[in-house]
Design an enzyme around this catalytic site. Structure first.
Site, PDB file in Angstrom:
ATOM      1  N   GLU A  69       2.961   8.085 -33.195  1.00  0.00           N
ATOM      2  CA  GLU A  69       1.601   7.537 -33.237  1.00  0.00           C
ATOM      3  C   GLU A  69       0.821   8.255 -32.157  1.00  0.00           C
ATOM      4  O   GLU A  69       1.084   8.064 -30.965  1.00  0.00           O
ATOM      5  CB  GLU A  69       1.617   6.035 -32.976  1.00  0.00           C
ATOM      6  N   CYS A 102     -11.439   7.389 -24.064  1.00  0.00           N
ATOM      7  CA  CYS A 102     -11.046   6.301 -24.960  1.00  0.00           C
ATOM      8  C   CYS A 102     -11.121   5.009 -24.145  1.00  0.00           C
ATOM      9  O   CYS A 102     -10.477   4.898 -23.111  1.00  0.00           O
ATOM     10  CB  CYS A 102      -9.630   6.542 -25.471  1.00  0.00           C
ATOM     11  N   CYS A 104      -1.565   9.230 -20.809  1.00  0.00           N
ATOM     12  CA  CYS A 104      -2.434   9.561 -21.932  1.00  0.00           C
ATOM     13  C   CYS A 104      -3.456  10.578 -21.450  1.00  0.00           C
ATOM     14  O   CYS A 104      -3.853  10.547 -20.283  1.00  0.00           O
ATOM     15  CB  CYS A 104      -3.138   8.308 -22.462  1.00  0.00           C
ATOM     16  N   PHE A 138      10.772   1.247 -30.438  1.00  0.00           N
ATOM     17  CA  PHE A 138       9.552   1.856 -29.913  1.00  0.00           C
ATOM     18  C   PHE A 138       9.875   2.549 -28.597  1.00  0.00           C
ATOM     19  O   PHE A 138      10.488   1.954 -27.701  1.00  0.00           O
ATOM     20  CB  PHE A 138       8.460   0.797 -29.682  1.00  0.00           C
ATOM     21  N   CYS A 142      -8.519   0.784 -25.196  1.00  0.00           N
ATOM     22  CA  CYS A 142      -7.055   0.738 -25.210  1.00  0.00           C
ATOM     23  C   CYS A 142      -6.542  -0.670 -24.848  1.00  0.00           C
ATOM     24  O   CYS A 142      -7.030  -1.306 -23.924  1.00  0.00           O
ATOM     25  CB  CYS A 142      -6.519   1.740 -24.200  1.00  0.00           C
ATOM     26  N   ASP A 143      -5.540  -1.135 -25.586  1.00  0.00           N
ATOM     27  CA  ASP A 143      -4.955  -2.447 -25.294  1.00  0.00           C
ATOM     28  C   ASP A 143      -3.507  -2.307 -24.826  1.00  0.00           C
ATOM     29  O   ASP A 143      -2.734  -3.251 -24.908  1.00  0.00           O
ATOM     30  CB  ASP A 143      -5.032  -3.355 -26.535  1.00  0.00           C
ATOM     31  N   THR A 144      -3.140  -1.128 -24.331  1.00  0.00           N
ATOM     32  CA  THR A 144      -1.738  -0.852 -24.014  1.00  0.00           C
ATOM     33  C   THR A 144      -1.575  -0.443 -22.558  1.00  0.00           C
ATOM     34  O   THR A 144      -2.358   0.360 -22.042  1.00  0.00           O
ATOM     35  CB  THR A 144      -1.238   0.307 -24.911  1.00  0.00           C
ATOM     36  N   HIS A 188       2.020  -7.719 -35.544  1.00  0.00           N
ATOM     37  CA  HIS A 188       2.850  -8.146 -34.417  1.00  0.00           C
ATOM     38  C   HIS A 188       2.131  -9.158 -33.536  1.00  0.00           C
ATOM     39  O   HIS A 188       2.763 -10.033 -32.948  1.00  0.00           O
ATOM     40  CB  HIS A 188       3.314  -6.935 -33.595  1.00  0.00           C
TER      41      HIS A 188
HETATM   42  S1  SF4 Z   1      -5.709   3.854 -27.320  1.00  0.00           S
HETATM   43 FE1  SF4 Z   1      -4.810   4.061 -25.257  1.00  0.00          FE
HETATM   44  S2  SF4 Z   1      -3.030   5.376 -25.569  1.00  0.00           S
HETATM   45 FE2  SF4 Z   1      -4.338   5.615 -27.391  1.00  0.00          FE
HETATM   46  S3  SF4 Z   1      -5.685   7.371 -26.924  1.00  0.00           S
HETATM   47 FE3  SF4 Z   1      -6.766   5.534 -26.264  1.00  0.00          FE
HETATM   48  S4  SF4 Z   1      -6.248   5.362 -24.055  1.00  0.00           S
HETATM   49 FE4  SF4 Z   1      -4.740   6.723 -24.988  1.00  0.00          FE
END
Ligand code: SF4
Length: 213
Positions: free
Chosen positions: A119, A46, A31, A25, A49-51, A207
């Site tokens: 992705e 958005c 973003c 990865f 988001c979990d990242t 995961h």
């Molecule tokens: S989930 Fe996270 S990385 Fe994906 S578009 Fe939304 S804010 Fe951006």
């Protein structure tokens, strides 16, 4: 061009149609739909988001001054003693990888023998030559990328109902339950939707079940 990368790691793909496949990865920093700062979440385009995609301080992350250096770094994460019949696979993710992924990097990864997956939230055009395009649409955004290998829709998302996307030219359509406090209810609802409309498959974040990154 240089690349800002949050982290690079070897794991199993945990989501979508390629779930279970070994992959490197490459998580690009940044973003276009959220700053990544909690104070901005409520007003972001958005919000679920979990990242963590801010900065370049994750394991294997950093600034890479050209495509070859990043490709070599990614290649070094693939197991050296892996059987040569196993095609090396890299998932370019983020953040939003389309902000940085370009033809030079795709070519450099191909030269290292990698199949290149992406992705993306689908709001920005992608360069040509990607081997596996996975798009995850977000409510309230305009989808620029309307064809690909996999459409992975987080469910439910008011304003991004499955009916809006089911006609697009994707080979696989996956409903992935939203991972919040109501995850069990979302999973039940997503399963019910897939039973009612078999064009969709249920996608579980494997995961997280097995404790992989
Ligand atoms: S989930 Fe996270 S990385 Fe994906 S578009 Fe939304 S804010 Fe951006």
């Amino acid at each position: 061009m240089s690349y800002a990368v949050k982290e690079v790691f070897y794991t199993l793909q945990g989501e979508g149609a390629q779930a279970g496949r070994a992959a490197v990865f490459c998580r690009f920093a940044g973003c276009n739909l959220w700053s990544g700062l909690e104070r901005d979440r409520a007003t972001a385009r958005c919000r679920f988001c979990d990242t963590d995609f801010r900065g370049t301080d994750g394991a294997g992350g950093g600034y890479f001054v050209d495509a070859e250096r990043l490709a070599a770094h990614i290649a070094a994460c693939w197991p050296r003693d892996a059987d040569p019949q196993a095609i090396p696979y890299v998932v370019c993710t983020g953040g939003e990888p389309a902000l940085q992924l370009d033809a030079a990097l795709i070519a450099a990864l191909h030269a290292h023998g990698f199949e290149v997956g992406v992705e993306s939230n689908g709001t920005l055009a992608l360069p040509a030559g990607i081997d596996w395009v996975c798009i995850s649409p977000k409510a309230g955004t305009e989808l620029m990328v309307r064809r690909g290998d996999e459409l992975k829709l987080v469910y439910p998302q008011p304003g991004a109902e499955p009916e809006r996307y089911v006609g697009l030219a994707f080979e696989h359509r996956i409903l992935q339950p939203l991972d919040d406090a109501e995850r069990a209810a979302h999973t039940e609802a997503a399963a019910a939707h897939c039973l009612a409309d078999p064009r969709w498959r249920l996608g579980i974040q494997m995961h997280k079940l097995v404790g992989l990154p």
